[in-house]
Design a protein around this motif. Structure first.
Motif, PDB file in Angstrom:
ATOM      1  N   GLY A   1      13.976 218.227  15.373  1.00 27.69           N
ATOM      2  CA  GLY A   1      13.907 216.783  14.495  1.00 27.69           C
ATOM      3  C   GLY A   1      15.004 215.841  14.747  1.00 27.69           C
ATOM      4  O   GLY A   1      15.082 214.751  14.139  1.00 27.69           O
ATOM      5  N   GLU A   2      16.069 216.143  15.890  1.00 27.75           N
ATOM      6  CA  GLU A   2      17.281 215.081  15.828  1.00 27.75           C
ATOM      7  C   GLU A   2      16.740 213.947  16.707  1.00 27.75           C
ATOM      8  O   GLU A   2      15.851 214.545  17.522  1.00 27.75           O
ATOM      9  N   ARG A   3      17.173 212.770  16.485  1.00 25.44           N
ATOM     10  CA  ARG A   3      16.669 211.834  17.217  1.00 25.44           C
ATOM     11  C   ARG A   3      18.025 210.772  17.770  1.00 25.44           C
ATOM     12  O   ARG A   3      17.587 209.771  18.243  1.00 25.44           O
ATOM     13  N   GLY A   4      19.140 211.459  17.327  1.00 29.09           N
ATOM     14  CA  GLY A   4      20.316 210.480  17.765  1.00 29.09           C
ATOM     15  C   GLY A   4      20.709 209.658  16.729  1.00 29.09           C
ATOM     16  O   GLY A   4      21.710 208.848  16.689  1.00 29.09           O
TER      17      GLY A   4
ATOM     18  N   GLY B   1      18.437 200.885  17.505  1.00 25.13           N
ATOM     19  CA  GLY B   1      19.952 200.447  17.737  1.00 25.13           C
ATOM     20  C   GLY B   1      21.034 201.423  17.294  1.00 25.13           C
ATOM     21  O   GLY B   1      21.908 201.907  18.284  1.00 25.13           O
ATOM     22  N   ARG B   2      20.658 202.209  16.102  1.00 25.94           N
ATOM     23  CA  ARG B   2      21.711 203.121  15.773  1.00 25.94           C
ATOM     24  C   ARG B   2      21.657 204.419  16.402  1.00 25.94           C
ATOM     25  O   ARG B   2      22.682 205.097  16.959  1.00 25.94           O
TER      26      ARG B   2
ATOM     27  N   LEU C   1      20.727 204.334  19.714  1.00 23.82           N
ATOM     28  CA  LEU C   1      21.010 204.451  20.993  1.00 23.82           C
ATOM     29  C   LEU C   1      22.427 203.824  21.315  1.00 23.82           C
ATOM     30  O   LEU C   1      23.055 203.983  22.606  1.00 23.82           O
ATOM     31  N   ILE C   2      23.097 203.517  20.367  1.00 25.92           N
ATOM     32  CA  ILE C   2      24.563 203.175  20.369  1.00 25.92           C
ATOM     33  C   ILE C   2      25.177 204.737  20.564  1.00 25.92           C
ATOM     34  O   ILE C   2      26.109 204.772  21.097  1.00 25.92           O
ATOM     35  N   THR C   3      24.610 205.591  19.850  1.00 27.92           N
ATOM     36  CA  THR C   3      25.108 207.088  19.993  1.00 27.92           C
ATOM     37  C   THR C   3      25.053 207.342  21.678  1.00 27.92           C
ATOM     38  O   THR C   3      26.152 207.979  22.108  1.00 27.92           O
ATOM     39  N   VAL C   4      24.229 206.636  22.547  1.00 36.73           N
ATOM     40  CA  VAL C   4      24.125 207.011  23.928  1.00 36.73           C
ATOM     41  C   VAL C   4      25.263 206.226  24.532  1.00 36.73           C
ATOM     42  O   VAL C   4      25.925 206.797  25.339  1.00 36.73           O
ATOM     43  N   ALA C   5      25.658 204.892  24.056  1.00 36.78           N
ATOM     44  CA  ALA C   5      26.768 204.171  24.622  1.00 36.78           C
ATOM     45  C   ALA C   5      27.815 204.938  24.402  1.00 36.78           C
ATOM     46  O   ALA C   5      28.888 205.013  25.398  1.00 36.78           O
TER      47      ALA C   5
END
Length: 328
Positions: free
Chosen positions: A311-314, A251-252, A254-258
Motif C-alpha cells: 500500500g505504499e506509494r511514496g 508532487g509529494r 515524486l519529490i521523494t524520487v528527486a
C-alpha cells in the motif's frame, strides 16, 4: 511559593513520571490528562508571580513532554530514514518503472538516429565540425574531459550538475515541455558524439568511456523525466480527485524520487570520477557500471514491489500530508 510547591509537588512529580513513561495504561492516560490540565493552571499562577523562576522553567518542560504524549509525537530520525529507504523510495520508483523504460526507449531512438546519421553521412559530419575539430575531439578533448581534473572534484562537479538537471525534470515536468526538451537535447548530444566516433572508426573508445557511468547516470535522467511526466499527467487527467489534489498527491510522492536520485547520482558520479578514467580493463569498468545498474533495478523490483503491494506509494503519511486527517 514554597508552600504552594509543597502542596502540589507530588502532582508535578507524578506528571513528570507519566510524561516520561514508555507505555501508559488507560487509567494512566486519563490521569496524565487531568494532571496536565491542573499543572497548566498552576504554571499560569506561578508565572504571574515569578515568571523567570527555575520552577516555571521546570514545569514548562514537563508540560511540553506531556503534551507530546496525548497529541502524538513524530517518529525519530532513524525511523523516518528507515521508512524512506525501505518503503517510500522504492515504492515511488516502482510506480515509475514502465514510464522510465519508455523515456529510455525514446532516448535511445533519438540518440541512435543521430549516431547513424552522423556516422554514415560525411556531409552530416562536416556540418557538425571540421576535420581538424573532429580529430581534436576524438583524440584529446573527449578523453581528457574525464581525467583533466582530480577525481574527487570531478565526481563532485558531475554529481551536482546531474542532480540539478534531474531536479529540474521533476519540478518543471508539470509544464509538459521541459521533460521532452531534456530528453531530446541529451539524446542529441550523446547521439552526435557517438556518430563522430563511429565516423572515424573508434566507436569502441566512445562506449568504453560512456558506458561505465552512463548506464546508471542516464537511467537516473530517465527516472527524473518519468517523475516529471507523471506530475504533468496528474494535472491533465486527475481522475476522481480534484486537479489540485491530484497534483499535490503526485508532487509529494515524486519529490521523494528527486531526493532518492541525489543518492543514485552520487553513486554514478563516483563511478564517472574514479572508474571511467581508471586504468582498469574495459570489461571491468563496464562490468562495474552494469553491477550498479543491476543493483538499482533489483532494489526497485524487489523492495519496490513489496512496498507497493503493502500500500505504499511514496507519499507522506496521512498525518503529515495536511488534509488527509481532516478528510477522514
Amino acid at each position: 511559593m514554597d508552600a504552594f510547591s509543597a502542596a502540589n509537588g507530588d502532582k508535578w512529580s507524578r506528571l513528570h513520571q507519566l510524561a516520561h513513561k514508555r507505555r501508559l495504561s488507560g487509567e494512566e492516560a486519563d490521569e496524565l490528562l487531568r494532571l496536565y490540565q491542573s499543572t497548566s493552571a498552576h504554571l499560569s499562577f506561578i508565572r504571574s508571580i515569578a515568571p523567570e523562576s527555575g520552577l516555571s522553567a521546570s514545569l514548562s518542560a514537563t508540560l511540553a513532554q506531556s503534551r507530546t504524549r496525548f497529541t502524538g509525537a513524530r517518529s525519530n530520525i532513524m525511523a523516518d530514514l528507515a521508512r524512506f529507504f525501505v518503503a517510500a523510495l522504492p515504492a515511488a520508483l516502482y510506480r515509475l518503472r514502465w514510464l522510465t523504460v519508455a523515456c529510455g526507449a525514446a532516448f535511445v531512438l533519438v540518440a541512435g538516429a543521430y549516431a547513424l546519421w552522423i556516422g554514415m553521412s560525411p556531409e552530416a559530419l562536416r556540418s557538425v565540425a571540421s576535420e581538424a575539430a573532429v580529430r581534436q575531439y576524438v583524440e584529446e578533448d573527449f578523453i581528457d574531459y574525464y581525467s583533466e581534473n582530480p577525481a574527487a572534484s570531478f565526481a563532485g562537479a558531475v554529481w551536482t550538475n546531474n542532480v540539478w538537471i534531474s531536479a529540474q525534470a521533476v519540478a518543471l515536468g508539470i509544464t509538459g515541455i521541459w521533460v521532452p526538451m531534456i530528453l531530446f537535447t541529451n539524446a542529441q548530444g550523446v547521439g552526435i558524439a557517438a556518430g563522430v566516433f563511429a565516423a572515424v572508426g573508434q566507436q569502441d573508445v566512445f562506449y568504453s568511456y560512456i558506458l561505465p557511468h552512463g548506464l546508471m547516470e542516464l537511467t537516473a535522467v530517465f527516472i527524473a523525466c518519468a517523475a516529471g511526466l507523471r506530475i504533468f499527467w496528474a494535472m491533465v487527467s486527475p481522475g476522481p480527485r480534484t486537479r489540485g489534489r491530484a497534483v499535490a498527491d503526485e508532487g509529494r510522492s515524486l519529490i521523494t524520487v528527486a531526493l532518492g536520485l541525489v543518492l543514485v547520482l552520487f553513486v554514478s558520479g563516483l563511478v564517472e570520477g574514479f572508474v571511467t578514467p581508471s586504468p582498469l580493463p574495459v570489461w571491468a569498468k563496464i562490468g562495474i557500471g552494469l553491477a550498479v545498474l543491476a543493483a538499482y533495478w533489483s532494489y526497485v523490483l524487489v523492495w519496490g514491489r513489496r512496498a507497493y503491494d503493502a500500500g505504499e506509494r511514496g507519499d507522506l503519511v496521512a498525518g503529515d500530508a495536511g488534509y488527509s486527517e481532516i478528510a477522514a
